[in-house]
Design a protein around this motif. Structure first.
Motif, mmCIF file in Angstrom:
data_model
loop_
_atom_site.group_PDB
_atom_site.id
_atom_site.type_symbol
_atom_site.label_atom_id
_atom_site.label_comp_id
_atom_site.label_asym_id
_atom_site.label_seq_id
_atom_site.Cartn_x
_atom_site.Cartn_y
_atom_site.Cartn_z
ATOM 1 N N PRO A 289 -14.973 -19.745 33.489
ATOM 2 C CA PRO A 289 -15.705 -18.488 33.250
ATOM 3 C C PRO A 289 -16.456 -18.439 31.930
ATOM 4 C CG PRO A 289 -13.322 -18.153 33.071
ATOM 5 C CD PRO A 289 -13.533 -19.524 33.631
ATOM 6 N N GLY A 290 -16.241 -19.410 31.064
ATOM 7 C CA GLY A 290 -17.005 -19.462 29.827
ATOM 8 C C GLY A 290 -18.392 -20.039 29.998
ATOM 9 N N LEU A 291 -18.679 -20.654 31.142
ATOM 10 C CA LEU A 291 -20.012 -21.204 31.398
ATOM 11 C C LEU A 291 -20.952 -20.105 31.896
ATOM 12 C CD1 LEU A 291 -19.140 -24.524 33.290
ATOM 13 C CD2 LEU A 291 -19.978 -24.313 30.928
ATOM 14 N N PRO A 292 -22.144 -19.973 31.335
ATOM 15 C CA PRO A 292 -23.084 -18.948 31.807
ATOM 16 C C PRO A 292 -23.410 -19.063 33.289
ATOM 17 C CG PRO A 292 -23.804 -19.817 29.690
ATOM 18 C CD PRO A 292 -22.648 -20.676 30.134
ATOM 19 N N SER A 293 -23.288 -20.267 33.848
ATOM 20 C CA SER A 293 -23.589 -20.469 35.268
ATOM 21 C C SER A 293 -22.437 -20.071 36.183
ATOM 22 C CB SER A 293 -23.927 -21.949 35.514
ATOM 23 O OG SER A 293 -22.840 -22.779 35.109
ATOM 24 N N ASP A 294 -21.267 -19.796 35.631
ATOM 25 C CA ASP A 294 -20.111 -19.455 36.450
ATOM 26 C C ASP A 294 -20.269 -18.055 37.042
ATOM 27 O OD1 ASP A 294 -17.068 -20.437 36.869
ATOM 28 O OD2 ASP A 294 -17.117 -18.260 36.664
ATOM 29 N N PRO A 295 -19.905 -17.856 38.312
ATOM 30 C CA PRO A 295 -20.057 -16.527 38.935
ATOM 31 C C PRO A 295 -19.293 -15.417 38.220
ATOM 32 C CG PRO A 295 -19.625 -18.198 40.604
ATOM 33 C CD PRO A 295 -19.428 -18.866 39.285
ATOM 34 N N GLY A 296 -18.204 -15.766 37.540
ATOM 35 C CA GLY A 296 -17.414 -14.747 36.858
ATOM 36 C C GLY A 296 -17.738 -14.569 35.388
ATOM 37 N N HIS A 297 -18.800 -15.211 34.929
ATOM 38 C CA HIS A 297 -19.074 -15.242 33.489
ATOM 39 C C HIS A 297 -19.297 -13.857 32.885
ATOM 40 C CE1 HIS A 297 -20.490 -16.756 29.646
ATOM 41 N NE2 HIS A 297 -21.612 -16.056 29.790
ATOM 42 N N GLU A 298 -20.163 -13.063 33.488
ATOM 43 C CA GLU A 298 -20.479 -11.758 32.906
ATOM 44 C C GLU A 298 -19.271 -10.823 32.948
ATOM 45 O OE1 GLU A 298 -23.092 -10.930 31.158
ATOM 46 O OE2 GLU A 298 -23.795 -12.991 31.437
ATOM 47 N N LEU A 299 -18.524 -10.859 34.027
ATOM 48 C CA LEU A 299 -17.330 -10.030 34.116
ATOM 49 C C LEU A 299 -16.290 -10.483 33.088
ATOM 50 C CD1 LEU A 299 -15.679 -7.808 35.422
ATOM 51 C CD2 LEU A 299 -15.030 -9.432 37.235
#
Length: 393
Positions: A289-299
């Motif tokens: 989740p620390g990767l900007p491309s991860d679907p859960g990043h913003e959450l």
């Protein structure tokens, strides 16, 4: 063992920072000797001044001062009213489920820890507790899974092993509107990176074996919740006997003192590794989740203060490449568990999550899970790079 920092709802507790509380709450110097570390009360029973009277403790299954110190500290760090510590994380989960009655229903995430699903599906189902796994990133699907008998939403975020991030505030609202409770497994994030109670969770559960203990030398579990529920859990624990020993409590409390500084290093190292893997053509997919491309990043950015130390990925070459990779690292030990200072690597589908094979929770057979330790990052990067070359070359 109570001190002026103990009450998580009080102004004194909230006036101090996380690591200050981790070191001080429930841990006043010993009044007899001045020892600055809570003693290991290695005793099975306690002398009583008169019949029917005791000094706070009577039998070690019911309570122990070392355990009390750990419980007070954990409750403060989670922002909960109380905590109850158990012999393992699964013992803690078992007690939570035992609060229900036959015919009650649980909606759980469809990628919970394999041991959690095994307990729900193969143990408690025999006694009339029904469970439905669902993708909890889809709130409509969660709502559709509810029944009149649903009592718990069981969320794990980030999840094990796919590192999905769940919206705890939205799940809490959805549960409460329907008369259910939100149970949040906070093992991966720890209270240092995520505060489920502040987001609406009713019960927070931990395997303290992992990051809270932090040194791969103790097994334990904990539940953080309100006073009334904690009292009910303590009754069950005393009746069933799933208690942690005093030395286990001591080791866990010792680990808790350095949780903040360790989680900072775990997160820094995991971020560097996830970025390396994400840019590597020998890797097909990365979950972090620390990767900007991860679907859960913003959450994750909204509800966590850091992405944590767990990374999972799928190497090019499928399951055979995943197996070869795990057998070729040197600093990443091939082992189950997670959250220690040393780095670990495994294939969940055949190791920690073998019990979910053939179920709706089955994980990809080529998934590799990393528990990134606190070693020097250049050494870890070099170790993974060499293993990837050997596995996919």
């Amino acid at each position: 063992m109570t001190d002026h920092l103990t009450d998580p709802a009080g102004s004194d507790a909230t006036a101090h920072g996380f690591t200050t509380r981790a070191i001080h709450v429930g841990q006043e110097p010993d009044p007899r000797t001045g020892a600055v570390i809570v003693p290991i009360y290695q005793t099975s029973t306690f002398a009583q001044p008169a019949v029917g009277q005791h000094l706070g403790y009577e039998y070690a299954r019911t309570g122990n001062p070392t355990r009390t110190a750990l419980q007070e500290c954990l409750a403060s760090l989670e922002g909960a009213e109380a905590a109850v510590c158990f012999a393992s994380g699964l013992a803690a989960e078992d007690a939570i489920i035992r609060l229900l009655a036959p015919g009650d229903h649980i909606v759980c995430a469809n990628d919970v820890y394999g041991g959690t699903w095994r307990q729900l599906d193969q143990v408690h189902a025999r006694f009339g507790i029904e469970s439905t796994p669902v993708d909890m990133t889809d709130l409509d699907a969660v709502a559709a899974a509810f029944r009149p008998t649903t009592r718990y939403l069981w969320a794990e975020t980030p999840s094990n092993p796919l590192l999905k991030v769940l919206d705890l505030a939205a799940l809490a609202e959805l549960a409460h509107e329907r008369g259910a409770w939100l149970v949040a497994d906070n093992t991966f994030a720890t209270p240092y990176l995520q505060q489920p109670v502040a987001l609406g969770a009713d019960i927070v559960v931990h395997s303290t074996t992992k990051y809270i203990g932090g040194h791969s030398d103790v097994v334990g579990g904990a539940v953080c919740t309100d006073e009334r529920t904690a009292t009910d859990l303590a009754f069950l624990q005393n009746a069933v006997g799933a208690v942690p020993g005093p030395f286990d409590n001591f080791l866990t409390l010792r680990g808790l003192k350095t949780l903040g500084v360790r989680m900072d290093r775990h997160t820094t190292n995991a971020t560097a590794i996830a970025e390396m893997l994400d840019a590597d053509p020998r890797v097909a997919a990365v979950h972090y989740p620390g990767l900007p491309s991860d679907p859960g990043h913003e959450l994750a950015r909204a509800q966590m203060s850091g992405a944590g130390g767990m990374v999972s990925f799928r190497p090019v070459g499928g399951a055979e490449a995943a197996t070869r990779l795990c057998e070729r690292t040197e600093l990443f030990f091939l082992a189950e568990s997670l959250g220690g200072v040393e780095s670990l690597i495994e294939v969940p589908g055949t190791m920690t999550h073998a019990s979910v094979a053939g179920t709706p929770l089955e994980v990809p057979d080529d998934l590799v899970r990393l528990s990134v330790g606190i070693e020097d990052i250049d050494d870890l990067l070099a170790d993974l790079d060499a293993a990837l070359g050997a596995a996919t070359g």
